[in-house]
Structures are given as structure tokens and as C-alpha cells.
Design a protein around this motif. Sequence first.
Motif, PDB file in Angstrom:
ATOM      1  N   GLY A 140       0.886  -1.185   0.006  1.00 22.19           N
ATOM      2  CA  GLY A 140      -0.063   0.018  -0.091  1.00 22.19           C
ATOM      3  C   GLY A 140       0.775   1.320   0.065  1.00 22.19           C
ATOM      4  N   ASN A 141       2.124   1.216   0.714  1.00 22.57           N
ATOM      5  CA  ASN A 141       2.711   2.462   0.854  1.00 22.57           C
ATOM      6  C   ASN A 141       3.775   2.616  -0.655  1.00 22.57           C
ATOM      7  N   VAL A 142       4.119   1.605  -1.147  1.00 26.80           N
ATOM      8  CA  VAL A 142       4.513   1.534  -2.559  1.00 26.80           C
ATOM      9  C   VAL A 142       3.687   2.408  -3.596  1.00 26.80           C
ATOM     10  N   LEU A 143       2.502   1.877  -3.506  1.00 27.26           N
ATOM     11  CA  LEU A 143       1.265   2.394  -4.365  1.00 27.26           C
ATOM     12  C   LEU A 143       1.334   3.945  -4.097  1.00 27.26           C
ATOM     13  N   LYS A 144       1.013   4.481  -2.601  1.00 19.97           N
ATOM     14  CA  LYS A 144       0.811   5.835  -2.390  1.00 19.97           C
ATOM     15  C   LYS A 144       1.955   6.547  -2.942  1.00 19.97           C
ATOM     16  N   ALA A 187       4.042   5.758  -5.280  1.00 18.89           N
ATOM     17  CA  ALA A 187       3.774   6.094  -6.676  1.00 18.89           C
ATOM     18  C   ALA A 187       2.852   7.046  -7.270  1.00 18.89           C
ATOM     19  N   GLU A 188       1.854   7.211  -6.521  1.00 19.14           N
ATOM     20  CA  GLU A 188       0.529   8.152  -6.780  1.00 19.14           C
ATOM     21  C   GLU A 188       1.345   9.520  -6.343  1.00 19.14           C
ATOM     22  N   GLU A 189       2.249   9.749  -5.243  1.00 17.82           N
ATOM     23  CA  GLU A 189       2.714  11.059  -5.012  1.00 17.82           C
ATOM     24  C   GLU A 189       3.626  11.525  -6.287  1.00 17.82           C
ATOM     25  N   ILE A 190       4.452  10.489  -6.545  1.00 16.52           N
ATOM     26  CA  ILE A 190       5.431  10.837  -7.755  1.00 16.52           C
ATOM     27  C   ILE A 190       4.681  11.218  -9.105  1.00 16.52           C
ATOM     28  N   ALA A 191       3.449  10.435  -9.199  1.00 20.81           N
ATOM     29  CA  ALA A 191       2.626  10.526 -10.575  1.00 20.81           C
ATOM     30  C   ALA A 191       1.927  12.142 -10.251  1.00 20.81           C
ATOM     31  N   ALA A 192       1.561  12.465  -9.065  1.00 22.41           N
ATOM     32  CA  ALA A 192       1.015  13.867  -9.202  1.00 22.41           C
ATOM     33  C   ALA A 192       1.952  15.102  -9.459  1.00 22.41           C
ATOM     34  N   GLN A 193       3.258  14.799  -9.437  1.00 22.70           N
ATOM     35  CA  GLN A 193       4.408  15.735  -9.564  1.00 22.70           C
ATOM     36  C   GLN A 193       4.702  15.799 -11.232  1.00 22.70           C
ATOM     37  N   ASN A 194       3.839  15.241 -11.824  1.00 25.48           N
ATOM     38  CA  ASN A 194       4.094  15.323 -13.306  1.00 25.48           C
ATOM     39  C   ASN A 194       5.357  14.684 -13.904  1.00 25.48           C
ATOM     40  N   ILE A 195       5.878  13.484 -13.257  1.00 26.58           N
ATOM     41  CA  ILE A 195       6.866  12.808 -13.416  1.00 26.58           C
ATOM     42  C   ILE A 195       6.176  11.756 -14.506  1.00 26.58           C
ATOM     43  N   LYS A 196       7.089  11.437 -15.371  1.00 25.95           N
ATOM     44  CA  LYS A 196       6.630  10.457 -16.627  1.00 25.95           C
ATOM     45  C   LYS A 196       7.106   9.087 -16.272  1.00 25.95           C
ATOM     46  N   GLU A 197       7.886   8.870 -15.564  1.00 30.45           N
ATOM     47  CA  GLU A 197       8.883   7.622 -15.331  1.00 30.45           C
ATOM     48  C   GLU A 197       9.349   7.166 -13.838  1.00 30.45           C
ATOM     49  N   ILE A 198       8.787   6.061 -13.679  1.00 30.78           N
ATOM     50  CA  ILE A 198       9.437   5.684 -12.280  1.00 30.78           C
ATOM     51  C   ILE A 198      10.406   4.402 -12.637  1.00 30.78           C
ATOM     52  N   LEU A 234       5.977 -10.031  -8.465  1.00 31.30           N
ATOM     53  CA  LEU A 234       4.982  -9.877  -9.537  1.00 31.30           C
ATOM     54  C   LEU A 234       3.656  -9.217  -9.002  1.00 31.30           C
ATOM     55  N   GLU A 235       3.289  -9.446  -7.932  1.00 27.09           N
ATOM     56  CA  GLU A 235       2.041  -8.824  -7.453  1.00 27.09           C
ATOM     57  C   GLU A 235       2.103  -7.372  -7.297  1.00 27.09           C
ATOM     58  N   MET A 236       3.474  -7.034  -6.991  1.00 27.52           N
ATOM     59  CA  MET A 236       3.837  -5.424  -6.800  1.00 27.52           C
ATOM     60  C   MET A 236       3.850  -4.707  -8.188  1.00 27.52           C
ATOM     61  N   VAL A 237       4.545  -5.626  -9.094  1.00 25.26           N
ATOM     62  CA  VAL A 237       4.725  -4.815 -10.560  1.00 25.26           C
ATOM     63  C   VAL A 237       2.994  -5.106 -11.166  1.00 25.26           C
ATOM     64  N   LYS A 238       2.303  -5.998 -10.890  1.00 34.86           N
ATOM     65  CA  LYS A 238       0.814  -5.798 -11.375  1.00 34.86           C
ATOM     66  C   LYS A 238       0.239  -4.521 -10.844  1.00 34.86           C
TER      67      LYS A 238
END
Length: 442
Positions: free
Chosen positions: A174-178, A180-191, A216-220
Motif C-alpha cells: 500500500g505504501n509503494v502504491l501511495k 507512486a501516486e505522489e510521484i505521478a502527482a508531480q508530473n513525473i513520467k517515469e519511475i 510480480l504482485e507489486m509489478v501488477k
Amino acid sequence: MNKKVAFYTLGCKLNFSETSTIARNFEDEGFERVEFNQPADIFVINTCSVTDNADKRFKTIVKQAQKFNKEAFIIGIGCYAQLKPEELAAVDGVDLVLGATEKFKVTDYLNDLSKNDFGEVHSCEINEADFYVGSYSIGDRTRAFLKVQDGCDYKCTYCTIPLARGISRSDELGNVLKNAEEIAAQNIKEIVLTGVNIGDYGKGEFGNKQHKHTFLEMVKALDEVKGIERLRISSIEPNLLKDETIDFVAQSNSFVPHFHIPLQSGSNELLKKMRRRYMKELYINRVERIKKKMPDACIGVDVIVGFPGETDELFLETYNFLNQLPISYLHVFTFSERENTVAAEMQGVIPHKVRKKRSKMLRGLSAKKRRAFYESQLGKTKTVLFESENKEGYIHGFTENYVKVKFPWNPNLCNTLNEVELTEIDADGLVKIKTNTFEEVV
């Protein structure tokens, strides 16, 4: 006035993600972050200790900091700080050294910024580094590095990382996804996903040794995060890169066809001495499956030269093995003896002159492999993510499969994704794209 703090990072993507997180902690405490080439009140140096050279560079960086401010408070953190805190603290000008767990609480140690005659050390025993601190980098590069795992339970005979970073442990999904969402909100195109042994993801959540989730579950799950155009797996052990992961990446929404897979040696005899967890036959299998599913995939390889017992014949076995594989580039590491490792006590020490010669041969092979890979991509249409720096009148970027391209500088292209046709390889080894591609961009 706010105190100014500057950061310097040695080593891997994982270190960059942690430096960025620590820097945000400083900013939250009211410090002003400045570039390392400017005067600052505090300089924080995040160290690496994979090779001897990384150790030596620390002293050079301390001297650079002192040029900007002789009275600056200098802090050493990171792997070298955990492995040899007293040695690091003895470097002239260093005031504070923090170990593997303490570095994430660095501002707690800054009650007094007076210069010390000797560096103060706060470093735990590495078996106490049994909790996880999530990190990610933003603002430093076009791409973000997202830490998902730390530490390693493997016992490779040449490696000090388990001594510097402790047991394998992971971030909660859940924290990994959170993050990733915070990064996405910064208009960053690649992680870029990073860790010490990311294929071991899921182990050690909440302090236990069971896998609550798999890699694999994390990647999905990450593939479903909105707003991230690209996800890139950094380095993953061949024995942990499963068929299911390769197959998923091949049809993924966001994951790109680029894998970095450590090999270390193309000799089974040396792989056994290194205590690696695979033989070269498995490595061939991984590369072949990737290329079958993703013919244009980029595959990077880590390799060590000069390991004890590496005869000319065994080195040539590695060279020929790599030469025959459809890989794209090499990261070549010259073996260096590290204290408290099994390899440092092994017989069959290779002279440094020979190590250097073999390293040069493999770097030449890497250049040849990269050129061949780039040539195989000419005439194809790929998507480039452009960087944000003007380098001698050119803007650079990477395709999804890690071909580095160049185009005449245009600030409107920074941090944008664009479909381009790869046309030719320039004299500097980078790929040029159709000159009229962006005529409409002003």
C-alpha cells in the motif's frame, strides 16, 4: 535566516532515492536546499562502499565542500558510514557520521552545528537495521527512483552490502502504491524501481521473513497506477526474474522492455566461488525468454573481472559467453578486496595490472554490444522521454528500450514523451532522430 544544506550522492539509484527523501526531511524542518557547488551551512555526503574507489572519493568530496565554506558542518551517511564509521569520522573536516538506521533521523542530531575536532559517530549494529524506511527521489532528474526494498540475505563472497544495509526487507504494498501516486502527482513520467535485491520484494514486511506479497504482485499493482507513463525495473537477480514477470512486462501498460540482470561471471566455476544462486545456463534461459517475448528489449549486464582464481581461460569463458549473448551493454566492475568478505581471503589473487587489462577488454565489448543494439533499432519508431538539460546545444532522452537519443535543444521538449523515428548513429555514439520531427513545436 534559514540554514542552507547541500547534498552529494555516491553510488546507486537506491542512494539517490534516499538522499532525496532525507533532503525533503530537511526542508520540512525549515532548511533551504542548495546545490552542492554553492556555499552551505551543512553538507551531507551519502556514501557508497561497493569499490575502493568509492571510499577514496569521499575525501575528495569533503575537500570540495570545504572550498565553499570552511566552517560548514559536514555529515557522512550511507554504506561506507555503516561499514567504517570511525575511519570516515577521522577524515579532516567531518563532524558527524550516521549509520544505516540513524541517517533517516539526521535532523535529530543537529542541535549544535559547531565544528568538532573529531567526527561524532552514531552507528547501530547492522542486525538492528531490521525496519524499513520508504524513499523516492523527485526534483533531481526527469525520472523518479522509487525504493521498494532494502537489504539482502544473500551471502555472495565478494559483497559487503549485507554488512552495510542489513537483512532483506520490503515496503508495504500500500505504501509503494501511495508513493507512486505522489510521484505521478508531480508530473513525473517515469519511475525506476530500486532496492538492493528487488526480486526478493515482499520479504520482511512488518519485520517477518515471510513474503506477504511477491515481486510480480507489486509489478501488477503498479501497472494500474494512474498518471505514470513508464515503469522501469532497475536491477534484478536472474534467479528471481521469473517467467511470469517477463511475460507480464511484455504485455504491460506501463512497464518498459528494459532489464538489468547481474551476471558477474560467465564461468560456472567462478559463480560457485562467488556463491551466486544460479549457473550460466539459467542466465541464457532468462535472456532468451526476454528476447522471444520482446525482440527489441534492452538487456544490461553486471560483470566482475579479476575475481580470485579467474585464470586467463576462465576470463575468456566469460568474454565469449557475453559476446555470444544478445545483450545490449555491460557494467564492468573490477574486483577489489573488501574487508570481512570471504573473497578477500581467497587464493589465486589476480594482479591489478591484469584486472585492469581485462576490465578494458570488457568495456570494449560493451561499446560493441551497445553499438550493435542501437544499429538494430535504426528505422524504427520509438517513444522518447526527453531530459531537462541543455548539453552543448542538444537535448537528450531515452526510448522505452533505453536507446539514448539527441536532438537540437528545444526547451518545450523537456519532460515530454514523443514518438520519433530513429535514423542514424552520430559520431558520439548517440542516436539521431528525424530532423523535421518537431517542426510544429515552438
